[in-house]
Design a protein around this motif. Structure first.
Motif, mmCIF file in Angstrom:
data_model
loop_
_atom_site.group_PDB
_atom_site.id
_atom_site.type_symbol
_atom_site.label_atom_id
_atom_site.label_comp_id
_atom_site.label_asym_id
_atom_site.label_seq_id
_atom_site.Cartn_x
_atom_site.Cartn_y
_atom_site.Cartn_z
ATOM 1 N N ALA A 47 46.228 33.007 33.103
ATOM 2 C CA ALA A 47 47.072 32.598 34.262
ATOM 3 C C ALA A 47 47.379 32.972 35.442
ATOM 4 N N SER A 48 47.710 32.899 36.505
ATOM 5 C CA SER A 48 48.378 33.703 37.192
ATOM 6 C C SER A 48 47.951 32.700 38.570
ATOM 7 N N ALA A 49 48.796 33.369 40.055
ATOM 8 C CA ALA A 49 49.014 32.261 41.205
ATOM 9 C C ALA A 49 48.801 34.063 41.993
ATOM 10 N N GLY A 50 48.403 34.637 41.694
ATOM 11 C CA GLY A 50 47.548 35.669 42.730
ATOM 12 C C GLY A 50 47.542 37.015 42.191
ATOM 13 N N ASN A 51 49.149 38.057 41.898
ATOM 14 C CA ASN A 51 48.750 39.385 41.472
ATOM 15 C C ASN A 51 48.048 39.885 40.172
ATOM 16 N N HIS A 52 48.301 38.994 39.426
ATOM 17 C CA HIS A 52 48.247 39.554 37.997
ATOM 18 C C HIS A 52 46.608 39.075 37.624
ATOM 19 N N ALA A 53 46.611 37.787 38.372
ATOM 20 C CA ALA A 53 44.720 37.458 38.800
ATOM 21 C C ALA A 53 43.948 38.705 38.821
ATOM 22 N N GLN A 54 44.405 38.635 40.669
ATOM 23 C CA GLN A 54 43.289 40.113 41.105
ATOM 24 C C GLN A 54 43.118 41.743 40.290
ATOM 25 N N GLY A 55 44.267 41.758 39.611
ATOM 26 C CA GLY A 55 44.193 42.722 39.132
ATOM 27 C C GLY A 55 43.247 42.665 37.843
ATOM 28 N N VAL A 56 43.409 41.037 36.947
ATOM 29 C CA VAL A 56 42.426 40.703 35.421
ATOM 30 C C VAL A 56 40.917 40.554 35.883
ATOM 31 N N ALA A 57 40.834 40.561 37.413
ATOM 32 C CA ALA A 57 39.633 40.569 37.647
ATOM 33 C C ALA A 57 38.769 42.154 37.836
ATOM 34 N N ILE A 58 39.645 42.922 38.838
ATOM 35 C CA ILE A 58 38.852 44.083 38.578
ATOM 36 C C ILE A 58 39.105 45.050 37.889
ATOM 37 N N ALA A 59 39.941 45.070 36.876
ATOM 38 C CA ALA A 59 39.841 45.620 36.079
ATOM 39 C C ALA A 59 38.061 44.855 34.732
ATOM 40 N N ALA A 60 37.983 43.458 34.679
ATOM 41 C CA ALA A 60 36.789 43.352 34.147
ATOM 42 C C ALA A 60 35.516 43.866 35.194
ATOM 43 N N ARG A 61 35.579 43.289 36.240
ATOM 44 C CA ARG A 61 34.405 44.156 37.104
ATOM 45 C C ARG A 61 34.212 46.042 36.232
ATOM 46 N N GLU A 62 35.155 46.078 35.944
ATOM 47 C CA GLU A 62 35.559 47.951 35.496
ATOM 48 C C GLU A 62 34.543 47.894 34.860
ATOM 49 N N LEU A 63 35.068 47.497 33.481
ATOM 50 C CA LEU A 63 34.982 47.106 32.235
ATOM 51 C C LEU A 63 33.359 46.859 31.526
ATOM 52 N N GLY A 64 33.306 45.531 32.914
ATOM 53 C CA GLY A 64 31.409 44.731 32.325
ATOM 54 C C GLY A 64 32.203 43.637 31.578
ATOM 55 N N ILE A 65 33.451 42.874 31.650
ATOM 56 C CA ILE A 65 33.695 41.534 30.975
ATOM 57 C C ILE A 65 33.879 40.643 31.726
ATOM 58 N N LYS A 66 33.414 39.620 31.217
ATOM 59 C CA LYS A 66 33.561 38.037 32.040
ATOM 60 C C LYS A 66 35.630 37.656 31.974
ATOM 61 N N ALA A 67 35.562 37.973 32.887
ATOM 62 C CA ALA A 67 36.883 36.930 33.137
ATOM 63 C C ALA A 67 37.359 35.386 33.603
ATOM 64 N N THR A 68 37.848 34.650 33.185
ATOM 65 C CA THR A 68 37.998 33.314 33.624
ATOM 66 C C THR A 68 39.711 33.146 34.237
ATOM 67 N N ILE A 69 40.162 33.007 35.417
ATOM 68 C CA ILE A 69 41.504 33.389 36.414
ATOM 69 C C ILE A 69 41.950 32.110 36.401
ATOM 70 N N VAL A 70 42.893 31.064 35.133
ATOM 71 C CA VAL A 70 43.198 30.059 35.734
ATOM 72 C C VAL A 70 44.788 29.865 37.396
ATOM 73 N N MET A 71 43.847 29.099 38.334
ATOM 74 C CA MET A 71 45.286 28.647 39.449
ATOM 75 C C MET A 71 45.810 28.057 39.740
ATOM 76 N N PRO A 72 47.008 27.761 39.592
ATOM 77 C CA PRO A 72 47.294 27.013 40.422
ATOM 78 C C PRO A 72 46.438 26.238 41.639
ATOM 79 N N LYS A 73 46.594 24.930 42.169
ATOM 80 C CA LYS A 73 45.683 24.530 42.930
ATOM 81 C C LYS A 73 46.123 25.240 43.993
ATOM 82 N N THR A 74 47.789 25.486 44.304
ATOM 83 C CA THR A 74 48.471 25.850 45.413
ATOM 84 C C THR A 74 48.359 26.945 46.179
ATOM 85 N N THR A 75 47.748 27.526 44.999
ATOM 86 C CA THR A 75 46.794 29.281 45.556
ATOM 87 C C THR A 75 46.737 29.441 46.873
ATOM 88 N N PRO A 76 47.936 30.381 47.361
ATOM 89 C CA PRO A 76 46.671 30.742 49.109
ATOM 90 C C PRO A 76 44.903 30.778 48.904
#
Length: 505
Positions: free
Chosen positions: A74-103
Motif C-alpha cells: 500500500a502506498s500513496a506514491g514513491n514506495h509504489a513506484q519503487g515496488v513497481a520498477i523492482a517487480a518489473r526487473e525481477l519478473g514478479i507480479k505486483a499489486t499496489i493499493v493506492m488511495p483514490k486521492t493519489t495524484p
C-alpha cells in the motif's frame, strides 16, 4: 543490533535498478548559511525517490516460491513506484493499493512500470487495510514501505554512498522522517563508522511521529496527521525503525509548511530541480539548526529524498515560500475611513514593498486592511515592522503564523457579515480531494444548520480545504463537534480566530 544492519547494508542489492546519486555542493545555501552544504540527490533516482532502494532489496531476496505468489503493498506514491520498477526487473507480479486521492501522475507511472494499481479508500490507512485483506485472500507477499529489516538495509545504502563520497569530516547529516526506514538505515551505518557525526531527523510539524516517540520514550500514535508533506504523513514510527532510531538519532527537528516551501525554493535556486515537500524536509531542518546553533564553517549534508510533486501544487508552494524565508509578513491593521489614511499606512511601512493589499468599505468610521509586506529575511524583520506600524496606527495584528488567514481569509476579504447573520460558528475542514469530493462534502454536512459562509480553494493537493460558517443556536453548540466527528473529516474550530473576527465576523 547495529552490527547486524551494517552487514545487511553492505550486502544490500540495490544497483540493478537504483543508481549511485551525486553528493552536490549547494553553493547558494553554503554562502547564505556560512557552512559547506551538500545535497544527496536521491531525487535523481529512476523513480525520483530513494524508495526504490529498499523495495528492490526486499524483493530480490524473496524465495522463488514467494516471487511466484506475487507481492502487494500500500502506498500513496514513491514506495509504489519503487515496488513497481523492482517487480518489473525481477519478473514478479505486483499489486499496489493506492488511495483514490493519489495524484494521476503517480498512478499512471505505477501502471507504466507494469504494476497493478488498485484504488481504494480516501486515505493511506484505508488503502493499507485493503492491501492486507487482499494479501490474506490471494496469498501475496507484503512489501512494507519502511518497517522491514531488508527495506531499512536498502535505504541504508544512501549512507554508504555519502561516507564514500565525502572523505572529510561531516558534522551533521539531516534526514527526512516518515515511518523511519531512511533514518534508521542512515543512522545505523553512520553511527557505526563515524559516531562523531550527528544524525538529525527532520519531520513536518504536522506528522512528527518520531519526535513524539523520542519525547515519550516509546512508540505512540499521533491523533492527527497533516498531509501537505504527503510522503512523510505517518502517524506512528515503525517498530524496527524505532529500535534503531532511539539509540542512534541525535535529535529531531520539526518544520512548518512555510519552512518546507522555502526549502523547496532553496533547492530549486541551487539545482534548478523541483523537489516534493517531503524531499525538502532535510534542508528546512538544516536551516533551522544553523540558525539555532549559530554554527559556521561546518560540513552539513541534507538528503533530498524525492521529486514526485504535482505541477499544480507549485502555485501554493510559491505563495508560501516567502513566508517560510521570513521575507513576508501578513498583517491586519485598522485605519481611519477618511482621505489620506492609506497614504499614512504606506508611509508607516517605510521603504518596504506591499505584496498584497485587501480592503473593502465597511462603515464611515474605520477600515480594516489585510496586507502582505516584504521584510528583511531575519528574525528581527517582522518585529521591526510591527513596532514601526504601532507607532503610527492604533491597532495592528500579526497574522503571519495564522493558517486560516493564509489559506482562506486572504482570499475572502470583502466585509463583515450583515446583522442578519447571527449565531455564526466557523470551522476549517480538510477532506480527500477528487472529482465530486466537494459535493460529497456538502452532502455529508447536510442541511441541519444554515451555511452562512463558505470558502474552498483547490491547492493541487490530495486534500481539499474548506472554511465554513454555520448558524448554530447557542443551545445546540455542544452538538456540532459530535456531528462533525461522525462525518469523519479533519476539522478545526476557528470561531475565535483573529483574522475571521477582523474581516468576516
Amino acid at each position: 543490533m547495529v552490527q547486524r544492519y551494517i552487514r545487511k547494508i553492505l550486502e544490500a542489492r540495490v544497483y540493478d535498478v537504483a543508481v549511485e546519486t551525486p553528493l552536490d555542493e549547494a553553493r547558494g545555501l553554503s554562502e547564505r548559511l556560512n557552512n559547506r552544504v551538500l545535497l544527496k540527490r536521491e531525487d535523481e533516482q529512476p523513480v525520483f525517490s530513494f524508495k526504490v532502494r529498499g523495495a528492490y532489496n526486499k524483493m530480490v531476496q524473496l524465495t522463488d516460491e514467494e516471487k511466484a505468489r506475487g507481492v502487494i503493498t500500500a502506498s500513496a506514491g514513491n514506495h509504489a513506484q519503487g515496488v513497481a520498477i523492482a517487480a518489473r526487473e525481477l519478473g514478479i507480479k505486483a499489486t499496489i493499493v493506492m488511495p483514490k486521492t493519489t495524484p494521476d501522475v503517480k498512478v499512471n507511472n505505477v501502471r507504466r512500470l507494469g504494476g497493478k494499481a488498485v484504488l481504494h479508500g480516501d486515505a493511506f490507512d484505508e488503502a493499507r487495510l485493503h492491501s492486507q485483506k487482499l494479501m490474506a485472500e490471494k496469498g501475496l507477499v507484503y512489501v512494507h514501505p519502511y518497517d522491514d529489516p531488508d527495506v531499512i538495509a536498502g535505504q541504508g545504502t544512501v549512507a554508504m554512498e555519502m561516507l564514500r563520497q565525502e572523505g572529510g569530516p561531516i558534522n551533521a547529516i539531516f534526514v527526512p522522517v516518515g515511518g523511519g526506514g531512511l533514518i534508521a538505515g542512515v543512522a545505523a551505518y553512520v553511527k557505526y563508522l563515524r559516531p562523531e557525526t550527528k544524525v538529525i531527523g527532520v519531520e513536518s510539524a504536522e506528522s512528527a511521529c518520531l519526535k513524539l516517540a523520542m519525547d515519550k520514550g516509546f512508540r505512540d500514535t499521533l491523533d492527527q496527521v497533516g498531509i501537505f508533506a504527503d510522503g512523510v504523513a505517518v502517524a506512528q514510527i515503525g517498530e524496527h525503525t524505532w529500535e534503531i532510531a532511539k539509540d542512534n538519532v541525535d535529535e529531531v527537528i520539526t518544520v512548518s509548511t512555510d519552512e518546507i516551501c522555502a526549502a523547496i525554493k532553496d533547492i530549486f535556486d541551487d539545482t534548478r530541480s523541483v523537489c516534493e515537500p517531503a524531499g525538502a524536509l532535510a534542508v528546512a531542518g538544516m536551516k533551522k539548526y544553523v540558525e539555532r546553533e549559530g554554527v559556521e564553517g561546518q560540513t552539513l549534508i541534507a538528503i533530498d529524498s524525492g521529486a514526485n510533486v504535482n505541477f499544480d501544487r507549485l502555485r501554493h508552494i510559491a505563495e508560501r515560500s516567502e513566508l517560510g524565508e521570513k521575507r513576508e509578513a501578513i498583517i491586519a491593521a485598522k485605519i481611519p475611513e477618511k482621505p489620506g489614511s492609506f497614504k499614512k499606512f504606506c508611509k508607516a511601512l517605510g521603504s518596504r514593498n506591499i505584496t498584497e493589499f485587501n480592503y473593502r468599505y465597511s462603515d464611515d468610521r474605520e477600515a480594516i486592511v489585510f496586507a502582505g509586506v516584504q521584510i528583511k529575511p531575519n528574525n528581527d524583520g517582522r518585529d521591526e515592522l510591527l513596532g514601526e506600524l504601532k507607532e503610527h496606527l492604533d491597532e495592528v495584528v500579526d497574522l503571519t503564523e495564522d493558517e486560516t488567514a493564509k489559506l482562506h481569509v486572504r482570499y475572502m476579504v470583502g466585509g463583515h457579515a450583515p446583522a442578519s447573520v447571527d449565531n455564526e460558528v466557523v470551522y476549517r475542514f480538510e477532506f480527500p480531494e477528487r472529482p465530486g469530493a466537494l459535493m460529497k462534502f456538502l452532502n455529508k454536512l447536510g442541511g441541519r444548520w444554515n451555511i452562512s459562509m463558505f470558502h474552498y480553494r483547490n491547492h493541487g493537493a490530495a486534500y481539499g480545504r474548506v472554511l465554513v460558517g454555520l448558524q448554530v443556536a447557542e443551545a445546540e453548540r455542544g452538538q456540532v463537534d459530535t456531528f462533525l466527528d461522525e462525518i469523519g473529516y479533519t476539522y478545526y474550530n476557528e470561531t475565535g480566530n483573529a483574522a475571521y473576527k477582523l474581516f468576516l465576523g
